[in-house]
Design a protein around this motif. Structure first.
Motif, PDB file in Angstrom:
ATOM      1  N   ILE A  85       0.858  -1.188   0.000  1.00 53.67           N
ATOM      2  CA  ILE A  85       0.000   0.000   0.000  1.00 53.67           C
ATOM      3  C   ILE A  85       0.892   1.236   0.000  1.00 53.67           C
ATOM      4  N   SER A  86       0.750   2.066  -1.013  1.00 55.02           N
ATOM      5  CA  SER A  86       1.582   3.265  -1.117  1.00 55.02           C
ATOM      6  C   SER A  86       0.726   4.447  -1.522  1.00 55.02           C
TER       7      SER A  86
ATOM      8  N   ARG B 223      -7.243   5.869   3.693  1.00 53.83           N
ATOM      9  CA  ARG B 223      -8.010   7.094   3.485  1.00 53.83           C
ATOM     10  C   ARG B 223      -9.266   6.838   2.649  1.00 53.83           C
ATOM     11  N   SER B 224      -9.217   5.864   1.766  1.00 51.58           N
ATOM     12  CA  SER B 224     -10.379   5.576   0.925  1.00 51.58           C
ATOM     13  C   SER B 224     -11.445   4.744   1.639  1.00 51.58           C
TER      14      SER B 224
ATOM     15  N   ASP C 238      -3.030   4.083  -2.179  1.00 50.23           N
ATOM     16  CA  ASP C 238      -3.895   4.626  -1.129  1.00 50.23           C
ATOM     17  C   ASP C 238      -2.990   5.052   0.018  1.00 50.23           C
ATOM     18  N   GLU C 239      -3.545   5.736   0.997  1.00 50.27           N
ATOM     19  CA  GLU C 239      -2.767   6.179   2.154  1.00 50.27           C
ATOM     20  C   GLU C 239      -3.294   5.520   3.420  1.00 50.27           C
ATOM     21  N   VAL C 240      -2.405   4.873   4.149  1.00 53.33           N
ATOM     22  CA  VAL C 240      -2.793   4.277   5.430  1.00 53.33           C
ATOM     23  C   VAL C 240      -2.908   5.387   6.468  1.00 53.33           C
ATOM     24  N   THR C 241      -4.044   5.448   7.122  1.00 45.69           N
ATOM     25  CA  THR C 241      -4.308   6.501   8.104  1.00 45.69           C
ATOM     26  C   THR C 241      -4.290   6.002   9.543  1.00 45.69           C
TER      27      THR C 241
END
Length: 561
Positions: free
Chosen positions: A162-163, A219-220, A204-207
């Motif tokens: 995941i990036s 984030r999605s 995507d961005e891990v939050t």
């Protein structure tokens, strides 16, 4: 189909001395070459060029434990198989049967394999153990080390990467050195490679991370479960907390981390000669300045009396300065920045940089090269993990995060790990260290992959930590090579060669221990030094002063390397 091919340059195994390396042309294969070498009494034939940037392996370093290291950037291969041992090699070297016949030496292989000289170490695979799920957060060098090595070692579970970057893993080192704005030109692997290796890639961005439920949130809105988690989020470029430099205040002020940053910098530079101010005489700052100096007027502002003085020493720093000044770059050193000022013609964009001594530098664009901080903001309020003061994550020798049942690892710019190289407190398990090098990230990723595969069948405590020495390189008018670590200090620099001509070896010592080595124009001294450090055989300061030749250490008498 494999065939027999005669080698030029040698006629008998007796022509090859122990540890000698001979680059041989292959008869019947245009431009075909192999490297022939003798190690531990056996003769081997391998691809002749490093799979990283194509360095001639005839200049490489052979180690007693069966490794050969590239003379440029530290990529390392197993002599008996050609397999990758250390970063930054993406592919293995091709290995050929070699034998004597009718008064000549032959290899057995295909023309295509001889010409290629290398092979993809990851074969097509599918997931056979779906209950096992490795999730890697980040898309940089460390992640490449993890995913490739997992599949090299036949890990049978799911792998998800995941990036938040829109592109696949790139050669990030080329961003500052060459300002390449097209991600497809510097992606290490195409999308098809990940698909064939059954590696899921998510942009995507891990939050957030739930360490108890073993799940990451994005984030999605996705929630992605894991059995093993690797945190590899890298660094976040620092800004200056000064008027005009704060986020959103003025346009045409840039940091550099991804392809989009290069695109923005080149867009602002445009056509026509521009005034570029680089704040920070760091390696990133100097590399960007050097790349832009071909078409623009570049001024580099640094706080030290010489570029990289604290890390490299003033005398070596002045070599960098002299090299770049030849390209037209102007340095303002021992200088502090006061503020950035808007352009007279555009109040939304930078027009000048003011220094504390009153100097005003015209600026059509500004690039900040003032360091990075660990990109761990998404973990700051997580009760299950404690961040270090600098925002990094402490790990053990396998890069596992303590207290999380060996299910979570941290690598790269965000990891503070127990360094065990020269100058470290090895007696007490190593010195806590954070190192922001491409090779360190990738080698730590390779180490984590080995730990994950090993832990499937045995306790992680039974796996010896694989030693590696930090290596980095830089393009500063000439190629700099560096190994070791001065984070924990050095008290002297032994400079050898012709520094006035940009050709030197610098030995950094702490007491009588050489803790780091930097070179320009004298490959492969750095690679040999890194190997000696790894094995604990690096000559002492006294031996260097007495004139020992590092390249000859451990080489049989009568053979010059």
């Amino acid at each position: 189909m494999a065939q027999e091919y005669k080698l030029k340059d040698i006629t008998s195994f007796a022509d090859i001395a122990p540890m000698e390396k001979i680059e041989c042309e292959v008869e019947g294969v245009p431009e075909g070459k192999v490297l022939v070498l003798k190690h531990d009494g056996q003769v081997h034939a391998l691809g002749a060029h490093c799979t990283h940037y194509g360095a001639p392996m005839k200049l490489g370093v052979v180690a007693p434990d069966g490794r050969i290291t590239c003379p440029w950037h530290g990529a390392c291969f197993k002599i008996s198989t050609g397999d990758v041992e250390d970063a930054p090699a993406p592919n293995a070297l091709n290995k050929f049967d070699v034998f004597e016949k009718n008064g000549a030496v032959y290899i057995r292989g295909t023309e295509a394999d001889i010409k290629a000289g290398q092979r993809n170490p990851v074969i097509k695979c599918s997931v056979s153990q779906p209950e096992e799920r490795v999730v890697i957060v980040g898309g940089g060098s460390g992640t490449l080390g993890v995913v490739q090595t997992l599949r090299e070692l036949k890990y049978p579970g799911h792998i998800t990467m995941i990036s938040r970057e829109p592109n696949l893993i790139i050669d990030r080192t080329k961003l500052s050195k060459a300002l390449i704005a097209d991600a497809s030109k510097i992606e290490w692997r195409p999308k098809e490679w990940y698909d064939e290796a059954a590696i899921e890639t998510i942009s995507d961005e891990v939050t957030a991370v739930d360490f108890e439920k073993k799940s990451v949130s994005t984030r999605s809105g996705k929630d992605i479960p894991y059995t093993k988690l690797v945190l590899a989020t890298g660094g976040e470029p620092r800004l200056l907390p000064l008027p005009g430099f704060k986020a959103g205040e003025l346009g045409n002020i840039f940091t550099l981390r991804g392809v989009a940053d290069v695109q923005a910098i080149l867009g602002a530079a445009g056509s026509g000669k521009k005034n570029v101010v680089v704040v920070g005489s760091s390696f990133i700052g100097m590399e960007v300045g050097n790349a832009l100096s071909k078409d623009h007027s570049v001024t580099i502002v640094g706080m030290e009396s010489a570029p990289m003085e604290r890390v490299m020493g003033a005398e070596v720093g002045r070599v960098f300065q002299k090299n770049l000044e030849k390209n037209g770059i102007v340095f303002k050193l021992s200088a502090g920045v006061a503020k950035a000022e808007a352009s007279a013609s555009n109040a939304q964009s930078v027009g000048a940089v003011h220094l504390k001594d009153g100097t005003v530098l015209p600026a059509d664009l500004v690039v900040l090269g003032v360091g990075v901080r660990p990109a761990t903001d998404f973990l700051r309020d997580n009760a299950s993990i404690s961040l270090e003061k600098d925002g990094s994550i402490a790990t053990d020798t396998h890069f596992a995060v303590p207290g999380l049942d060996n299910s979570v690892f941290a690598i790269g710019d965000i990891a503070t790990f127990p360094y065990r190289g020269p100058g470290a407190d090895v007696a007490n398990g190593g010195s806590p260290t954070r190192i922001e090098h491409w090779n360190v990230a990738q080698n730590s990723g390779r180490g984590v992959a080995r730990a994950i595969v090993h832990s499937r069948r045995s306790s992680l405590s039974s796996l010896p930590a694989k030693a590696f020495i930090p290596i980095f390189w830089s393009a500063l008018g000439a190629q700099l090579r560096y190994c070791g670590n001065t984070v924990h200090g050095y008290d002297d620099v032994l400079l050898r060669g012709e520094p006035e001509n940009g050709k030197f070896v610098a030995y950094y010592s702490k007491g009588d221990t050489i803790v780091a080595v930097a070179t320009m124009g004298v490959d492969p001294v750095m690679a040999k030094s890194a190997e000696l450090m790894r094995r604990g055989n690096m000559p002492s300061k006294k031996e260097i002063v007495d004139g020992v030749d590092v390249l000859q250490v451990g080489v049989p008498e009568g053979i010059r390397m």
